[in-house]
Design an enzyme around this catalytic site. Structure first.
Site, mmCIF file in Angstrom:
data_model
loop_
_atom_site.group_PDB
_atom_site.id
_atom_site.type_symbol
_atom_site.label_atom_id
_atom_site.label_comp_id
_atom_site.label_asym_id
_atom_site.label_seq_id
_atom_site.Cartn_x
_atom_site.Cartn_y
_atom_site.Cartn_z
ATOM 1 N N ARG A 58 0.827 -1.215 0.000
ATOM 2 C CA ARG A 58 0.000 0.000 0.000
ATOM 3 C C ARG A 58 0.854 1.256 0.000
ATOM 4 N NH1 ARG A 58 -3.613 -2.626 4.479
ATOM 5 N NH2 ARG A 58 -1.743 -3.890 4.481
ATOM 6 N N GLU A 95 5.084 -10.969 15.209
ATOM 7 C CA GLU A 95 4.574 -11.666 16.385
ATOM 8 C C GLU A 95 4.954 -13.147 16.321
ATOM 9 O OE1 GLU A 95 0.413 -12.100 18.854
ATOM 10 O OE2 GLU A 95 0.423 -10.982 16.956
HETATM 11 P P1 AMP Z 1 3.996 -2.603 12.015
HETATM 12 O O1 AMP Z 1 5.280 -3.139 11.423
HETATM 13 O O2 AMP Z 1 3.557 -3.363 13.227
HETATM 14 O O3 AMP Z 1 4.067 -1.112 12.249
HETATM 15 O O4 AMP Z 1 2.860 -2.892 10.946
HETATM 16 C C1 AMP Z 1 2.751 -2.068 9.844
HETATM 17 C C2 AMP Z 1 2.334 -2.811 8.601
HETATM 18 O O5 AMP Z 1 1.347 -3.815 8.843
HETATM 19 C C3 AMP Z 1 1.741 -1.816 7.646
HETATM 20 O O6 AMP Z 1 2.359 -2.030 6.377
HETATM 21 C C4 AMP Z 1 0.256 -2.105 7.620
HETATM 22 O O7 AMP Z 1 -0.184 -2.161 6.301
HETATM 23 C C5 AMP Z 1 0.075 -3.456 8.316
HETATM 24 N N1 AMP Z 1 -0.865 -3.408 9.466
HETATM 25 C C6 AMP Z 1 -0.560 -3.624 10.771
HETATM 26 N N2 AMP Z 1 -1.645 -3.529 11.566
HETATM 27 C C7 AMP Z 1 -2.675 -3.218 10.747
HETATM 28 C C8 AMP Z 1 -4.086 -2.959 10.971
HETATM 29 N N3 AMP Z 1 -4.652 -2.991 12.197
HETATM 30 N N4 AMP Z 1 -4.829 -2.646 9.891
HETATM 31 C C9 AMP Z 1 -4.282 -2.605 8.656
HETATM 32 N N5 AMP Z 1 -2.986 -2.830 8.377
HETATM 33 C C10 AMP Z 1 -2.180 -3.144 9.406
#
Ligand code: AMP
Length: 175
Positions: A58, A95
């Site tokens: 995205r 995770e």
């Molecule tokens: P993080 O590495 O934990 O910051 O996760 C970020 C990535 O995971 C981004 O590229 C988001 O597209 C996806 N992501 C994580 N949590 C969500 C959520 N609740 N809704 C949509 N996309 C998420």
């Protein structure tokens, strides 16, 4: 809140307990897409930026539009094994298990001023790994921009602790 109301929330996707913030409903809306790109571009208008780096997938849609508006190049940050030439990469913890972000070895020139863009910041794991990777490649990070922030997961704070400024447009409570 015009942007927030255009984002769809899907409960328990992709697994129980996660509220998936689906930006496809924002992207398909002509006003919403233009507004989100304008709001991500405006703070950087007139600043020297050489490239926008967008994180698969995205971040490509949003980052590509931001790069076009800022008249910069675009660096695709891809998940493991997708790029055709020599790569450098960074592993990061999920995770369950690990993931990896990669760029081409010559994607960044030393001293290039790069703006990092993705759709959403949650724990910040993806963005932090990408930040490290871009810095290793010689980039100076101008900022990190996201449409959605999930502040309860602490990603924004972790990025700011690395000394980068973070722009987000919409916040949601919880995971
Ligand atoms: P993080 O590495 O934990 O910051 O996760 C970020 C990535 O995971 C981004 O590229 C988001 O597209 C996806 N992501 C994580 N949590 C969500 C959520 N609740 N809704 C949509 N996309 C998420």
């Amino acid at each position: 809140m015009p942007l927030k109301s255009r984002i769809r929330t899907i409960p328990d996707y992709p697994k129980p307990g996660i509220q998936f913030r689906d930006i496809t409903t924002l992207l398909q809306d002509a006003f919403g897409f233009r507004k989100l790109v304008d709001d991500l571009v405006q703070p950087f208008a007139g600043k020297r930026i050489d490239a926008v780096a967008g994180i698969e997938a995205r971040g490509f849609i949003i980052g590509g539009a931001v790069a076009y508006q800022l008249s910069t190049g675009f660096i695709p940050v891809r998940k493991k094994g997708k790029l055709p030439w020599e790569t450098i990469g960074r592993d990061y913890e999920l995770e369950y298990g690990t993931d990896r972000v990669e760029i081409h070895r010559d994607a960044v020139a030393a001293g290039q001023r790069v703006l990092l863009v993705d759709d959403l910041i949650a724990t910040g794991g993806t963005a932090l790994a990408t930040l490290d990777l871009l810095r290793e490649a010689g980039a100076e990070i101008v900022g990190c921009s996201f449409v959605v922030d999930l502040p309860d997961l602490g990603g924004r704070a972790r990025l700011e602790a690395e000394g980068v400024s973070v722009l987000t447009l919409v916040e949601f409570e919880g995971e």
